[in-house]
Design an enzyme around this catalytic site. Structure first.
Site, short mmCIF file in Angstrom:
data_model
loop_
_atom_site.label_atom_id
_atom_site.label_comp_id
_atom_site.label_asym_id
_atom_site.label_seq_id
_atom_site.Cartn_x
_atom_site.Cartn_y
_atom_site.Cartn_z
N LYS A 10 0.87 -1.28 0.04
CA LYS A 10 -0.09 -0.03 0.05
C LYS A 10 0.95 1.21 -0.10
O LYS A 10 1.65 1.57 0.88
CB LYS A 10 -0.86 -0.08 1.22
CG LYS A 10 -1.80 1.33 1.41
CD LYS A 10 -2.77 1.20 2.55
CE LYS A 10 -3.17 2.64 3.07
NZ LYS A 10 -4.17 2.57 3.94
N LYS A 39 -10.16 13.04 7.32
CA LYS A 39 -9.79 12.83 8.78
C LYS A 39 -10.06 13.89 9.65
O LYS A 39 -9.44 14.99 9.25
CB LYS A 39 -8.54 12.11 8.85
CG LYS A 39 -8.32 10.78 8.34
CD LYS A 39 -6.84 10.24 8.52
CE LYS A 39 -6.75 8.99 7.69
NZ LYS A 39 -7.57 7.68 8.34
N ASP A 99 1.63 6.42 5.30
CA ASP A 99 0.52 5.53 4.88
C ASP A 99 1.18 4.57 3.53
O ASP A 99 0.32 4.16 2.87
CB ASP A 99 -0.62 6.40 4.61
CG ASP A 99 -2.10 5.48 4.88
OD1 ASP A 99 -1.88 4.30 5.53
OD2 ASP A 99 -3.04 5.61 4.03
N ARG A 117 -7.61 -0.49 0.70
CA ARG A 117 -8.13 -1.86 0.21
C ARG A 117 -8.41 -1.73 -1.22
O ARG A 117 -8.33 -2.58 -1.97
CB ARG A 117 -9.16 -2.10 1.04
CG ARG A 117 -10.49 -1.48 0.99
CD ARG A 117 -11.76 -1.52 2.18
NE ARG A 117 -10.93 -1.02 3.48
CZ ARG A 117 -11.37 -1.29 4.78
NH1 ARG A 117 -12.59 -2.01 4.62
NH2 ARG A 117 -10.91 -0.80 5.68
N1 BES Z 1 -4.15 4.56 6.48
C1 BES Z 1 -5.52 4.59 7.41
C2 BES Z 1 -5.02 3.33 8.53
C3 BES Z 1 -4.19 3.87 9.55
C4 BES Z 1 -4.68 4.42 10.86
C5 BES Z 1 -3.02 3.89 9.37
C6 BES Z 1 -3.74 4.80 11.85
C7 BES Z 1 -2.00 4.23 10.42
C8 BES Z 1 -2.40 4.49 11.68
C9 BES Z 1 -6.61 3.85 6.72
O1 BES Z 1 -6.67 4.24 5.26
C10 BES Z 1 -7.82 4.24 7.16
O2 BES Z 1 -8.25 5.31 7.36
N2 BES Z 1 -8.70 3.26 7.85
C11 BES Z 1 -9.86 3.27 8.35
C12 BES Z 1 -11.14 2.39 7.56
C13 BES Z 1 -12.36 2.85 8.04
C14 BES Z 1 -12.81 4.07 7.32
C15 BES Z 1 -13.24 1.63 7.66
C16 BES Z 1 -9.98 3.33 9.80
O3 BES Z 1 -9.10 2.17 10.22
O4 BES Z 1 -10.60 4.05 10.66
ZN ZN Z 2 -4.68 4.85 4.48
MN MN Z 3 -7.68 5.91 5.03
#
Ligand code: BES
Ligand code: ZN
Ligand code: MN
Length: 512
Positions: free
Chosen positions: A274, A286, A297, A360
Site C-alpha cells: 500500500k 480525517k 501511509d 483496500r
Molecule cells: N491509513 C489508515 C489506517 C491507519 C490508521 C494507519 C492509523 C496508521 C495509523 C486507513 O486508510 C484508514 O483510514 N482506515 C480506516 C478504515 C475505515 C474508514 C473503515 C480506519 O481504520 O479508520
Molecule cells: Zn490509509
Molecule cells: Mn484512510
C-alpha cells in the site's frame, strides 16, 4: 550509514572512542547484581575482575535497553566503556537471543550518536549473532536529518552525526559464514533505512510520481526490471481502484512493478505494498489529530520496495516481484465521493461508502495484477486499519491469510527476523456487512473487527487458488513514541526483514 568491520583486535590497544559491552540481569536461581556478558572478559580483567561490581555501583541492573557509561580502565586506548543491558540471562548452555543482541546493539549505537568510532564486544556465539549485532548497529544508528540544519548546535542530538564506524569484536573476519552474515546485514539494513527515509520524507516532497522515480532509479542500479504505469496507462488498463483513490489529488497515481528474477529460481514470491503517499481521508476527511502522521501511509510500499532491492543485492535464487500501489488520497472537486461506484481491475464493482477506506481499493487492483502471473504466493503489506492498532498495539503487526499453513510460514519468518507479529482470523460472517445494494461489494463493513473486515475485502481480489497473506502494519510502521532498541522515532521499516526472510525461504524452496 555506519561503516562496519569484523575485527580480531585486542580491546585494550584498540583506537576507538568507546568500547561497547553487554550486561545481563542476574538469574532467578542466582540472585545478585548485574552479570557481565561474554565478550567483555578482557575489559573485566582490566577492572581487576570487578566490572560487575563497578556497574552495580553505577546503578546498572542489566535490564533491556539500559545504557551505563563509565571511564575505560587504565591502559586502554579507548576512553569510554558503554555497558548496554541485554535483559535476562539466557538459559544454561544456550546463547543470547539474536533479538536481544540486536536491540542492545541498537540502543548502544543510539547512545553513541556524535561519536566517530566504537568497538562492540558483545557476546557472539556464531555468525548469526554477528549478523544480529551488525543489524542492530546499522538500524540503531539511523537518523533522519535531511530537513534539519546540521550546523545548528541548538538542534541538540539532531545536530550530531550518527556513529560513523563500528568494529565488531569476537567474530571471525576470515570465516565465510561471518562475512556472509555481515554482508547480509549491511544489504538489508541499508535498504530498510532507505524505506525509513521514504516514510519520513514529507508528503509535499514524496508524491506517487516522485516515489515511482526513486523506485525506477534503484531498480536500474540493481538489475531489477521495472515498469511504471502512469495515469494514462492505468486508465487504459482499467485500474479503477487506484484511479478512484488518486482522483482527488493534483499528483496522479502510479502502479510500479519491480521484477527481480534469478535463473536458478524455484519459486515466485509476489509482494504488494500500500503506497498512499498521504492519507487525508479524502471526502470522508480525517479530523485533526488523525492526519498529522499520515505521510506514513506508504510504509507497505516502502517495505516491498526495500525487500525486492535487498533480494536482488543478496542474489537470492528466487523470483521476487514487487507491486507498489501509489496514490495520494485527497479531497477536491474531482475526488471520489462516498456513494460512487468504482469498476476495479478485476472487473468487480465496489461501492465506496467511506473514502478513508482507500488502502483496500488500491491494494485490490495490485493484488489482481499480481495474481495474473500466478506466483507461488502473494504477500501484501499495508498500514490498513486503525482497528489493527487497537487490537495489537503499536509494535505488533497482524497476519491474515487464505491458508493456515502459509500464515504460519509468515509468522515464523517474522519471528526469525525479530519482528513482533500475530495471527488474525478472517471470520466468514463479517463478509455480510460489506454487501452493497448497488455494487458487488462495499468498501466498508461492520466497525467491530475492522481489521479483519479489510482482510476479507482484500481476499476477494486474490486470484483463484493463489496462496495469499496480508500484513496489517498500521501499528508498528510509524513510531510516535521515543526511540527504543534499534527502532527510531518516525518511520520504522516494519515488515522489511520479514519479507526478506520470506524471499530467502522462497530461494530455499520452502515457501509453502
Ligand atoms: N491509513 C489508515 C489506517 C491507519 C490508521 C494507519 C492509523 C496508521 C495509523 C486507513 O486508510 C484508514 O483510514 N482506515 C480506516 C478504515 C475505515 C474508514 C473503515 C480506519 O481504520 O479508520
Ligand atoms: Zn490509509
Ligand atoms: Mn484512510
Amino acid at each position: 550509514m555506519t561503516a562496519l568491520t569484523l575485527s580480531t583486535a585486542a580491546v585494550a590497544g584498540l583506537r576507538a572512542d568507546a568500547i561497547v559491552i553487554g550486561v545481563a540481569k542476574s538469574s532467578a536461581s542466582k540472585p545478585g547484581g548485574p552479570v557481565v556478558a561474554p565478550g567483555a572478559e578482557a575489559v573485566d580483567q582490566a577492572y581487576d575482575g570487578n566490572l560487575a561490581g563497578v556497574l552495580e555501583t553505577l546503578g546498572a541492573s542489566g535490564a533491556e535497553g539500559e545504557v551505563t557509561k563509565l571511564p575505560a580502565p587504565a591502559g586502554f586506548k579507548a576512553p569510554l566503556v558503554v555497558a548496554v543491558g541485554l535483559g535476562a540471562q539466557p538459559r544454561e548452555n544456550s546463547g543470547y537471543d539474536a533479538e536481544a543482541l540486536r536491540k542492545a546493539a541498537g540502543a548502544a549505537a543510539r547512545a553513541l550518536t556524535g561519536t566517530k568510532k566504537a568497538a562492540f564486544a558483545l557476546p557472539l556465539a556464531d555468525a548469526a549473532d554477528a549478523g544480529a549485532v551488525a543489524e542492530g548497529v546499522l538500524l540503531g544508528a539511523y537518523s533522519f536529518d535531511a530537513y534539519k540544519d546540521k550546523g545548528d548546535a541548538k538542534n541538540g542530538k539532531n545536530g550530531k552525526a550518527p556513529l560513523a564506524e563500528a568494529a565488531l569484536l569476537g567474530g571471525k573476519p576470515r570465516d565465510k559464514a561471518y562475512k556472509a552474515a555481515v554482508e547480509r546485514a549491511v544489504a538489508v539494513s541499508e535498504e530498510l533505512n532507505r524505506a525509513r527515509d521514504l516514510i519520513n520524507t514529507p508528503p509535499n516532497d514524496l508524491n506517487p510520481e516522485a516515489f515511482a522515480a526513486i523506485a525506477q532509479a534503484a531498480a536500474k542500479e540493481h538489475g531489477i526490471k521495472v515498469q511504471v504505469l502512469d495515469e494514462k496507462a492505468l486508465v487504459k488498463g482499467g485500474y479503477g481502484g487506484i484511479l478512484g483513490v488518486g482522483a482527488g489529488s493534483a499528483s496522479g497515481p502510479r502502479l510500479v512493478k519491480l521484477s527481480y528474477t534469478s535463473s536458478k529460481a524455484k519459486k515466485h514470491l509476489a509482494l504488494v505494498g500500500k503506497g498512499i503517499t498521504y492519507d487525508s481521508g479524502g471526502i470522508s476527511l480525517k479530523p485533526a489529530g488523525h492526519n498529522e502522521t499520515m505521510k506514513c501511509d506508504m510504509s507497505g510500499a516502502a517495505a516491498v520496495f526495500a525487500a525486492v532491492v535487498a533480494a536482488a543485492r543478496l542474489g537470492l535464487e528466487a523470483n521476487v516481484t514487487g507491486w507498489l500501489a501509489l496514490a495520494e488520497n485527497m479531497p477536491s472537486g474531482s475526488a471520489t465521493r462516498p456513494g460512487d461506484v468504482l469498476r476495479m481491475y478485476s472487473g468487480k464493482t465496489v461501492e465506496v461508502l467511506n473514502t478513508d477506506a482507500e488502502g483496500r481499493l488500491v491494494l485490490a487492483d495490485a493484488l489482481w495484477a499480481a495474481s495474473q502471473e500466478k506466483p507461488d504466493a502473494i504477500v501484501d503489506v499495508a498500514t490498513l486499519t486503525g482497528a489493527m492498532v487497537l487490537a495489537l498495539g503499536s509494535r505488533t503487526f497482524g497476519i491474515m491469510a487464505n491458508d493456515d499453513d502459509f500464515r504460519a510460514v509468515v509468522q515464523e519468518a517474522a519471528e526469525e527476523a525479530g519482528e513482533p507479529a500475530w495471527p488474525m482470523p478472517l471470520p466468514e460472517h463479517l463478509r455480510k456487512g460489506m454487501e452493497s445494494s448497488t455494487a458487488d461489494i462495499a468498501n466498508m463493513g461492520e466497525r467491530m473487527g475492522g481489521g479483519l473486515v479489510a482482510g476479507l475485502f482484500l481476499r476477494e481480489f486474490v486470484g483463484e487458488g493463489i496462496t495469499w497473506a496480508h500484513l496489517d502494519i498500521a501499528g508498528p510502521a510509524f513510531n510516535e513514541g521515543g526511540p527504543f532498541g534499534y527502532t527510531p522515532k518516525g518511520g520504522t521499516g516494519s515488515a522489511v526483514r520479514t519479507l526478506v526472510r520470506l524471499a530467502e525461504r522462497a530461494a530455499a524452496g520452502e515457501l509453502s
